[in-house]
Design an enzyme around this catalytic site. Sequence first.
Site, mmCIF file in Angstrom:
data_model
loop_
_atom_site.group_PDB
_atom_site.id
_atom_site.type_symbol
_atom_site.label_atom_id
_atom_site.label_comp_id
_atom_site.label_asym_id
_atom_site.label_seq_id
_atom_site.Cartn_x
_atom_site.Cartn_y
_atom_site.Cartn_z
ATOM 1 N N SER A 1 45.781 50.321 27.929
ATOM 2 C CA SER A 1 46.557 49.482 26.725
ATOM 3 C C SER A 1 46.865 50.743 25.626
ATOM 4 C CB SER A 1 45.514 48.771 26.210
ATOM 5 O OG SER A 1 45.584 47.820 27.084
ATOM 6 N N LYS B 1 35.985 38.048 26.169
ATOM 7 C CA LYS B 1 36.957 37.220 25.463
ATOM 8 C C LYS B 1 36.420 36.120 24.760
ATOM 9 C CE LYS B 1 40.603 39.271 28.047
ATOM 10 N NZ LYS B 1 41.671 39.011 29.290
ATOM 11 N N ASN C 1 42.228 37.264 23.316
ATOM 12 C CA ASN C 1 42.256 38.677 23.904
ATOM 13 C C ASN C 1 42.979 39.647 22.551
ATOM 14 O OD1 ASN C 1 45.050 37.931 23.871
ATOM 15 N ND2 ASN C 1 45.415 39.215 25.726
ATOM 16 N N ASP D 1 47.437 36.651 27.018
ATOM 17 C CA ASP D 1 47.329 36.949 28.443
ATOM 18 C C ASP D 1 48.320 35.738 29.246
ATOM 19 O OD1 ASP D 1 45.601 39.150 28.611
ATOM 20 O OD2 ASP D 1 43.889 37.572 28.569
ATOM 21 N N ALA E 1 37.025 32.650 37.286
ATOM 22 C CA ALA E 1 36.963 31.574 36.238
ATOM 23 C C ALA E 1 36.246 32.355 34.901
ATOM 24 C CB ALA E 1 35.867 30.235 36.690
ATOM 25 N N ASN F 1 35.888 29.875 42.439
ATOM 26 C CA ASN F 1 35.274 31.262 41.885
ATOM 27 C C ASN F 1 33.898 31.448 42.479
ATOM 28 O OD1 ASN F 1 34.924 32.895 39.626
ATOM 29 N ND2 ASN F 1 33.120 31.571 38.793
ATOM 30 N N THR G 1 31.041 31.635 41.360
ATOM 31 C CA THR G 1 29.914 30.959 40.795
ATOM 32 C C THR G 1 30.758 29.612 40.463
ATOM 33 O OG1 THR G 1 28.955 32.916 39.798
ATOM 34 C CG2 THR G 1 28.240 30.803 38.987
ATOM 35 N N GLY H 1 49.182 43.319 38.267
ATOM 36 C CA GLY H 1 49.050 42.858 36.995
ATOM 37 C C GLY H 1 49.947 43.834 35.994
HETATM 38 P P1 NDP Z 1 35.383 38.362 33.197
HETATM 39 O O1 NDP Z 1 34.111 39.242 33.258
HETATM 40 O O2 NDP Z 1 35.244 37.453 32.205
HETATM 41 O O3 NDP Z 1 35.523 37.431 34.582
HETATM 42 C C1 NDP Z 1 35.176 37.896 35.558
HETATM 43 C C2 NDP Z 1 35.454 37.073 36.995
HETATM 44 O O4 NDP Z 1 35.598 37.819 38.288
HETATM 45 C C3 NDP Z 1 34.387 35.956 37.180
HETATM 46 O O5 NDP Z 1 35.316 34.859 37.696
HETATM 47 C C4 NDP Z 1 33.590 36.560 38.160
HETATM 48 O O6 NDP Z 1 32.779 35.453 39.020
HETATM 49 C C5 NDP Z 1 34.543 37.128 39.018
HETATM 50 N N1 NDP Z 1 33.990 38.295 39.863
HETATM 51 C C6 NDP Z 1 33.573 39.553 39.696
HETATM 52 N N2 NDP Z 1 33.106 40.373 40.635
HETATM 53 C C7 NDP Z 1 33.468 39.352 41.796
HETATM 54 C C8 NDP Z 1 33.177 39.722 43.230
HETATM 55 N N3 NDP Z 1 32.846 40.889 43.694
HETATM 56 N N4 NDP Z 1 33.724 38.721 43.966
HETATM 57 C C9 NDP Z 1 34.230 37.665 43.431
HETATM 58 N N5 NDP Z 1 34.090 37.246 42.136
HETATM 59 C C10 NDP Z 1 33.931 38.289 41.128
HETATM 60 O O7 NDP Z 1 36.654 39.297 33.403
HETATM 61 P P2 NDP Z 1 38.072 38.704 32.954
HETATM 62 O O8 NDP Z 1 38.360 37.398 33.291
HETATM 63 O O9 NDP Z 1 38.385 39.333 31.462
HETATM 64 O O10 NDP Z 1 39.040 39.830 33.630
HETATM 65 C C11 NDP Z 1 39.259 39.774 35.169
HETATM 66 C C12 NDP Z 1 40.273 40.708 35.695
HETATM 67 O O11 NDP Z 1 41.531 40.431 35.128
HETATM 68 C C13 NDP Z 1 39.950 42.276 35.237
HETATM 69 O O12 NDP Z 1 40.220 42.999 36.507
HETATM 70 C C14 NDP Z 1 41.015 42.470 34.302
HETATM 71 O O13 NDP Z 1 41.308 43.889 34.155
HETATM 72 C C15 NDP Z 1 42.048 41.901 34.799
HETATM 73 N N6 NDP Z 1 42.916 41.399 33.534
HETATM 74 C C16 NDP Z 1 44.232 41.749 33.741
HETATM 75 C C17 NDP Z 1 45.104 41.509 32.666
HETATM 76 C C18 NDP Z 1 46.662 42.142 32.622
HETATM 77 O O14 NDP Z 1 47.358 42.172 31.787
HETATM 78 N N7 NDP Z 1 47.125 42.731 33.744
HETATM 79 C C19 NDP Z 1 44.895 40.992 31.370
HETATM 80 C C20 NDP Z 1 43.381 40.323 31.502
HETATM 81 C C21 NDP Z 1 42.482 40.719 32.576
HETATM 82 P P3 NDP Z 1 31.505 34.924 38.740
HETATM 83 O O15 NDP Z 1 31.882 33.654 37.716
HETATM 84 O O16 NDP Z 1 30.848 34.401 39.564
HETATM 85 O O17 NDP Z 1 30.774 36.203 38.025
#
Ligand code: NDP
Length: 274
Positions: A16, A65, A86, A102, A127, A149, A151, A239
């Site tokens: 960013s 977020k 965001n 987003d 999620a 998801n 979880t 992305g």
């Molecule tokens: P959060 O921490 O809020 O959520 C993470 C999510 O990833 C949860 O659903 C979690 O599942 C899941 N997760 C994490 N590790 C694993 C794994 N090993 N296997 C399966 N599921 C997994 O993160 P965000 O939602 O804010 O961000 C998610 C992604 O999106 C990041 O990589 C971020 O960089 C990217 N992003 C990109 C953007 C862009 O503009 N290109 C904008 C916003 C985000 P659980 O609920 O089970 O923990």
Amino acid sequence: MKIFAIFGNPIKHSKSPIIHKLFANQLNIVQQYEKIYVPINNFNNVINHFFKNGGLGANITVPFKKMAYNICDLLTQRGINSGVVNTLKITKKNQILGDNTDGIGLLKDLKRINFIYKNSNILLIGAGGAAQGIIYPLINFGCTIMITNRTYKKSCHLLKYFNNKKNINIIKIEDINNKKINYDLIINATSSSIKGVIPNISSSIIHSNVFCYDLFYSNKITPFLDWCLYHGAKKISDGLGMLIEQAAYSFFLWHGIMPNTTLILKKFKTNNYF
Ligand code: NDP
């Protein structure tokens, strides 16, 4: 000097600051934009300290977020619709305004690369905050979304948040293989790629006509997209385009002027700013 920053944990990988520097140069705006690492339990203190010390706006990334949404005094309609933000901005009355760029950023990029249609059947993996932020604009565009998801409980929370709308469904990740659903578009909105791993999901979701989009971005193919190709997908995208589009909408909220994102995307790739 106008001061902006992105807050997250981890934050090292964030591009960013480079993107906002390119926007500012393109539009002759003088500003400072930093990356700020936030200890997991300290989001409110760090963000309040930033705003008390002259910060005018912030981007919020993993995993803050929802917490950012909770500290807002005011919300844009996009912020209200998604329930996570965001982008934050300090208003003239010194209130914190929250927005979510987003979803609109993703939709713009998916349209640019022709990955989405009004009635696309989408599988959304994840999620977390990013997943929650993109759901409303996608269903509003006319798509149907199946959320899965790691979880399951978190998928249930999302379904409840969106009030059990008829075009949102959830499925346990381990049940994907049993329900033979043909998706048009698969979106990986998990943060698994940050750690170089992929969600544990059946490869039965992949076929040669499905569009595969990873919210994560990198100078090489992401682990998830590599897995999609291996299982027969032909159309993939990371992305980066979304990153630039969502950043542009944040920039617009802060400065009231929209950067030319086509030029910035080209510049980013040509100069390999990864
Ligand atoms: P959060 O921490 O809020 O959520 C993470 C999510 O990833 C949860 O659903 C979690 O599942 C899941 N997760 C994490 N590790 C694993 C794994 N090993 N296997 C399966 N599921 C997994 O993160 P965000 O939602 O804010 O961000 C998610 C992604 O999106 C990041 O990589 C971020 O960089 C990217 N992003 C990109 C953007 C862009 O503009 N290109 C904008 C916003 C985000 P659980 O609920 O089970 O923990």
